[in-house]
Enzyme design. Structure first.
Site, short mmCIF file in Angstrom:
data_model
loop_
_atom_site.label_atom_id
_atom_site.label_comp_id
_atom_site.label_asym_id
_atom_site.label_seq_id
_atom_site.Cartn_x
_atom_site.Cartn_y
_atom_site.Cartn_z
N GLN A 85 0.80 -1.23 0.00
CA GLN A 85 0.00 0.00 0.00
C GLN A 85 0.83 1.28 0.00
O GLN A 85 0.44 2.27 -0.61
CB GLN A 85 -0.98 -0.01 1.19
N HIS A 107 -8.18 -1.92 6.64
CA HIS A 107 -7.36 -2.30 7.79
C HIS A 107 -6.45 -1.10 8.07
O HIS A 107 -5.94 -0.49 7.13
CB HIS A 107 -6.55 -3.56 7.45
P1 NAD Z 1 -5.37 -9.61 -1.69
O1 NAD Z 1 -4.08 -10.25 -1.31
O2 NAD Z 1 -6.53 -10.50 -1.91
O3 NAD Z 1 -5.06 -8.81 -3.03
C1 NAD Z 1 -5.46 -7.59 -3.40
C2 NAD Z 1 -5.32 -7.26 -4.88
O4 NAD Z 1 -4.43 -6.16 -5.00
C3 NAD Z 1 -4.75 -8.29 -5.83
O5 NAD Z 1 -5.71 -9.19 -6.27
C4 NAD Z 1 -4.29 -7.41 -6.96
O6 NAD Z 1 -5.43 -7.07 -7.76
C5 NAD Z 1 -3.86 -6.14 -6.28
N1 NAD Z 1 -2.40 -5.95 -6.09
C6 NAD Z 1 -1.52 -6.80 -5.53
N2 NAD Z 1 -0.29 -6.24 -5.50
C7 NAD Z 1 -0.42 -5.01 -6.03
C8 NAD Z 1 0.48 -3.96 -6.30
N3 NAD Z 1 1.78 -4.03 -5.99
N4 NAD Z 1 -0.01 -2.83 -6.89
C9 NAD Z 1 -1.30 -2.73 -7.21
N5 NAD Z 1 -2.20 -3.70 -6.98
C10 NAD Z 1 -1.76 -4.83 -6.42
O7 NAD Z 1 -5.73 -8.48 -0.62
P2 NAD Z 1 -6.82 -8.54 0.56
O8 NAD Z 1 -6.54 -9.72 1.42
O9 NAD Z 1 -8.17 -8.35 -0.03
O10 NAD Z 1 -6.42 -7.26 1.42
C11 NAD Z 1 -6.75 -5.94 1.03
C12 NAD Z 1 -6.91 -5.09 2.27
O11 NAD Z 1 -8.05 -5.54 3.00
C13 NAD Z 1 -5.74 -5.16 3.26
O12 NAD Z 1 -5.62 -3.90 3.84
C14 NAD Z 1 -6.21 -6.17 4.29
O13 NAD Z 1 -5.61 -6.04 5.55
C15 NAD Z 1 -7.69 -5.81 4.34
N6 NAD Z 1 -8.57 -6.88 4.87
C16 NAD Z 1 -8.54 -8.09 4.24
C17 NAD Z 1 -9.42 -9.09 4.67
C18 NAD Z 1 -9.50 -10.39 3.88
O14 NAD Z 1 -10.49 -11.07 4.06
N7 NAD Z 1 -8.56 -10.76 3.03
C19 NAD Z 1 -10.29 -8.86 5.75
C20 NAD Z 1 -10.32 -7.59 6.34
C21 NAD Z 1 -9.45 -6.61 5.87
MG MG Z 2 -6.27 -8.63 9.26
#
Ligand code: NAD
Ligand code: MG
Ligand code: MG
Length: 338
Positions: A85, A107
């Site tokens: 991020q 988050h």
């Molecule tokens: P993820 O790992 O599923 O991926 C997110 C997406 O980001 C990827 O599919 C890709 O499209 C893109 N991406 C990856 N690297 C990148 C880069 N370098 N530049 C640009 N785009 C890129 O992510 P996530 O688990 O959905 O997490 C996203 C946010 O949500 C985080 O802040 C995480 O803490 C938060 N969060 C996640 C969950 C969960 O269920 N996974 C739950 C609550 C909060």
């Molecule tokens: Mg978490």
């Protein structure tokens, strides 16, 4: 403590905005599709050449390069992995962000640990679902929702809380409950929960129970049913009616074993270690460790994934799940789509 529901939000606040969802992963696909179906104007911002673009387009979503999506947005929701991020924010978001726009997080990690220090004119909010992204989507589709936390860190325009609440309702969280908190409290409790109970604690418990039975000579298939498969069946009863509801359904023999043996496993030493884990989160030492892991190419994550893929419990599980077709029929993770 106030818990907000659908009736407490003004959905029009978010429907009037152009929302850019950055990243189409676990949370990104859920937010983008739920918002669109709630009548919000959504664009998905992705890196050029991103493998996720085809998935988002197949779902009927508008896709644009991150820079263009940001430049046209009132609200930018940053849903790339936490460790990416800072880069994305500094290089692709802030330089293109219209004056007075809002940036949202799911988050608080990068804001709370001051890895991102946003421009003063930017509103900074959080809408953090308390559940995996795939369930944020699947529960929304079935008319249900995942509870969420909202928080405001910077509020230049004076509308940040109402906008966050409207967003939370638009992704379905208002059906389950929305709580207002701070970036600090969300970050620290979320990391603690996933490390001690939900992921770290539970995966280690399942693995250790399975290995104890197999090492003692019992069949791996029996150990899998006992120590992994049945976890869901027990958790479903806790989810539905709390601990008493689960204990009502299990035998007296099981309940006696539960109340006399559980405390031997989760004992004073375990609690002391939980406090250590919490302290590492509060002091920022876990955050520094995770950033260093990313900067050195994620060796621990990669090794952990390799070890897990090779482990007996995963191989036995794949075979046994294959004999229960309803599991595949109900599955919420389909890597070709989400
Ligand atoms: P993820 O790992 O599923 O991926 C997110 C997406 O980001 C990827 O599919 C890709 O499209 C893109 N991406 C990856 N690297 C990148 C880069 N370098 N530049 C640009 N785009 C890129 O992510 P996530 O688990 O959905 O997490 C996203 C946010 O949500 C985080 O802040 C995480 O803490 C938060 N969060 C996640 C969950 C969960 O269920 N996974 C739950 C609550 C909060
Ligand atoms: Mg978490
Ligand atoms: Mg979480």
């Amino acid at each position: 403590m106030t818990v907000f529901y659908d009736k407490d939000a003004d959905l029009e606040l978010i429907k009037r905005k152009k929302v850019a969802i950055i990243g189409y992963g676990s949370q990104g696909h859920a937010h983008a599709n739920n918002l669109k179906e709630s009548g919000v104007d959504v664009v998905v911002g992705l890196r050029t050449g991103s493998g996720s673009a085809a998935k988002a387009e197949r779902a009927g979503l508008q896709v644009a390069p991150i820079e263009d999506a940001v430049a046209a947005a009132d609200l930018v929701m940053l849903l790339t992995p936490d460790e990416h991020q800072v880069d994305v924010y500094q290089n692709q978001i802030e330089p293109n962000l219209p004056n007075g726009a809002t940036v949202g997080f799911a988050h608080g990690f990068n804001i709370h640990y001051q890895l991102i220090e946003p421009r003063p004119d930017v509103n900074i909010v959080m809408i953090a679902p308390k559940g995996p992204g795939h369930l944020v989507r699947s529960t929304y589709e079935s008319g249900r929702g995942v509870p969420s936390l909202i928080a405001v860190y910077q509020d230049a325009a004076g509308q940040a809380k109402d906008l966050s609440l409207a967003y939370a309702v638009a992704i379905g969280a208002g059906r389950a409950g929305v709580i207002e908190t701070s970036f600090q409290a969300e970050t620290e409790t979320d990391l603690f929960g996933e490390q001690s109970v939900l992921c770290g604690g539970m995966m280690s418990l399942i693995q250790a129970g399975y290995e104890t039975l197999v090492e003692a000579g019992y069949e791996p298939e029996m150990a899998y049913f006992e120590c992994l498969h049945e976890v869901k069946l027990i958790v479903d009863l806790i989810y539905e009616g709390g601990i008493a509801n689960m204990r009502y359904s299990i035998s007296n023999t099981a309940e006696y074993g539960d109340i006399t043996r559980g405390k031997r496993l989760v004992n004073e030493d375990t609690r002391a270690e939980m406090r250590n884990i919490l302290e590492e989160i509060q002091s920022g030492s876990f955050a520094r460790e995770f950033i260093a892991e990313h900067q050195s190419g994620s060796p621990m994550l990669k090794a952990g994934r390799r070890r897990a893929a090779d482990s007996q419990i995963e191989q036995v599980g794949e075979k046994l799940r294959g004999m229960m077709p309803w599991i595949a029929a109900d599955r919420v993770v389909d890597q070709s789509r989400n």
